[in-house]
Write a protein that holds these residues in place. Structure first.
Motif, short mmCIF file in Angstrom:
data_model
loop_
_atom_site.label_atom_id
_atom_site.label_comp_id
_atom_site.label_asym_id
_atom_site.label_seq_id
_atom_site.Cartn_x
_atom_site.Cartn_y
_atom_site.Cartn_z
N SER A 19 -4.94 -3.08 -7.16
CA SER A 19 -5.37 -3.41 -5.80
C SER A 19 -6.85 -3.09 -5.58
CB SER A 19 -4.52 -2.64 -4.79
OG SER A 19 -4.48 -1.26 -5.12
N ALA A 69 0.87 -1.18 0.00
CA ALA A 69 0.00 0.00 0.00
C ALA A 69 0.91 1.22 0.00
CB ALA A 69 -0.88 0.01 1.25
N TYR A 127 -3.08 4.03 -2.42
CA TYR A 127 -3.42 2.77 -3.07
C TYR A 127 -3.35 1.69 -1.97
CZ TYR A 127 -2.54 4.46 -7.92
OH TYR A 127 -2.57 5.11 -9.12
N PRO A 128 -4.35 0.81 -1.90
CA PRO A 128 -4.28 -0.25 -0.89
C PRO A 128 -3.24 -1.32 -1.24
CG PRO A 128 -6.36 -0.36 -2.14
CD PRO A 128 -5.60 0.82 -2.66
N VAL A 129 -3.02 -2.23 -0.32
CA VAL A 129 -2.14 -3.37 -0.57
C VAL A 129 -2.72 -4.19 -1.72
CG1 VAL A 129 -1.05 -5.42 0.43
CG2 VAL A 129 -1.64 -3.49 1.90
N ALA A 157 3.70 -0.04 -5.66
CA ALA A 157 2.26 -0.12 -5.42
C ALA A 157 1.53 -0.12 -6.75
CB ALA A 157 1.80 1.04 -4.54
N ARG A 164 -1.28 -0.71 7.79
CA ARG A 164 -1.66 0.54 7.13
C ARG A 164 -2.49 1.41 8.08
NH1 ARG A 164 -5.79 1.47 2.08
NH2 ARG A 164 -4.83 3.36 1.27
#
Ligand SMILES: [Zn+2]
Ligand SMILES: [Zn+2]
Length: 406
Positions: A346, A193, A306-308, A342, A276
């Motif tokens: 995702s 992330a 941006y997420p994992v 990243a 996170r």
């Protein structure tokens, strides 16, 4: 002929498309020239095409006629994604199809993704009779920091075929790290992330000779930068790591004036939703506490996240099996650790189980261990992987739809 042979047969056209896109790279969410090239490449295929409104995306749906339930379009859906945007980099590869736009370059290989996905659409359209469901081709602008995938989801890409996909797959080429044609992936966290921590410390300006009459934001901001590094080592499990890098720090105008404000930007990376959440909360508390200790105030926020990128266990095993069957066992290597880059795929994987796979594209004669990496001005991606990539996209859809229909 198999998918692999069919892909080799159209390789010259895929190379030509990739090089045309490479010559005219575009940045961000608005890629009109790239969109035109994609539409030309898809012209004549039996696809339902829709274009984005907030961005120059192309969503194409191929409805299989091999639907076990009578070809009524109610079969399962698989989504394949290729991103299309370039980077603000001045190309130094010396290639004869190098960028013709100053300061813009396909330095992350998204030109290859676009060509491979267009190739997969052709391969699958020719096999429409074998498809027991539908395929959504997601041609996406704005991966590099513009969250193009999130915009496409908001505009309905996940429901483009009438129902949610059972699986979603994305390929990403690498100019280094793996030899050309090698696939690498892992179940679970695949990429970090990433988000921006933006901090402004508010003080009160004054004469540099009399700091006690002012409220100096600079020492407090410096303290925050070093305390953030201590936070990383003292508050986080080394096996669930975070990375914080302050890449921009600005304050003041000259030596003898204390400024009102000091501001810095950090990139913050993590590999689990828990880490996170924790880094967001603890970093904001830290900078707030330091400002308060010095009688200052601070504005701090996390943005552009941006997420994992989390690969689904079953889909990743499935994709690795398909890749090994298509390209050979020797071309598939497990990835030990997640990557610290990243990806906005995702956002798709938050809603649809799937897998993100790296595809080695290190050019012949270069050592993958030392070749210039993605985003470098001299990064070179080998065209010879285009047929394998297009074939893999197509084979993933064929095999996954077959597996979804009893
Ligand atoms: Zn990139
Ligand atoms: Zn990329």
């Amino acid at each position: 002929m198999g998918v692999r042979d069919d892909a080799e047969a159209i390789a010259p056209e895929l190379v030509a498309l990739r090089r045309a896109i490479h010559r005219e790279p575009e940045i961000g969410l608005d890629l009109p020239g790239t969109q035109r090239k994609v539409l030309a490449a898809l012209d004549g295929l039996p696809l339902e095409i829709s274009l984005g409104t907030a961005l120059s995306s192309v969503t194409a749906v191929l409805r299989g006629s091999g639907d076990a339930r009578g070809g009524d379009g109610s079969g399962p859906v698989v989504l394949l994604r290729g991103d299309m945007d370039a980077l603000p980099v001045t190309e130094r590869t010396g290639l004869d199809f190098a960028s013709e736009t100053d300061g813009v370059m396909h330095a992350c290989g998204h030109d290859l993704h676009t060509a491979m996905l267009a190739g997969a659409a052709r391969l699958l359209a020719a096999r429409r009779d074998e498809l027991p469901g539908s395929v959504v081709f997601m041609f996406q602008p704005g991966e590099e920091g513009h969250a193009g995938a999130r915009h496409m989801i908001a505009e309905g890409v996940l429901d483009a075929a009438g129902q949610r996909p059972v699986a979603a797959y994305a390929l990403h080429v690498a100019s280094a790290d793996w030899p050309a044609g090698v696939i690498s992936t892992r179940p679970g966290p695949m990429l970090a992330a990433a988000e921006v921590l933006a901090v402004t410390v508010h003080g009160h300006g004054g004469h540099g000779s009399e700091p006690y009459h002012a409220a100096d934001p600079i020492p407090a901001a410096c303290e925050m930068v070093t305390a953030l590094q201590t936070l990383v080592t003292r508050k986080f499990d080394v096996f669930d790591p975070v990375v914080i890098t302050v890449g921009s720090f600005h304050a003041g105008t000259t030596d003898n004036v204390i400024p009102d404000d000091a501001a810095f930007l950090a990139t913050v990376r993590s590999f689990s939703p828990g880490a996170r959440d924790k880094v967001r909360e603890s970093a904001l508390a830290l900078v707030g506490g330091i400002a308060g200790a010095h009688g200052l105030t601070v504005s701090a926020e996390f943005r552009d996240g941006y997420p994992v990128t989390v690969n689904d266990e079953a889909e990743t095993r499935f994709a690795a099996r398909v890749a090994a069957g298509l390209l050979g066992e020797e071309c598939c290597v497990p990835q030990l650790n997640p990557m610290t880059g990243a990806e906005d795929f995702s956002f798709v994987l938050e809603q649809v189980p799937g897998a993100y796979l790296m595809l080695g594209a290190c050019p012949p004669g270069a050592d993958p261990a030392t070749a210039p990496n993605n985003h470098a001005p001299d990064a070179v991606f080998d065209d010879s992987v285009l047929a394998a990539g297009a074939a893999l996209y197509a084979e993933l859809a064929l095999k996954r739809l077959a597996a979804a229909v009893p």
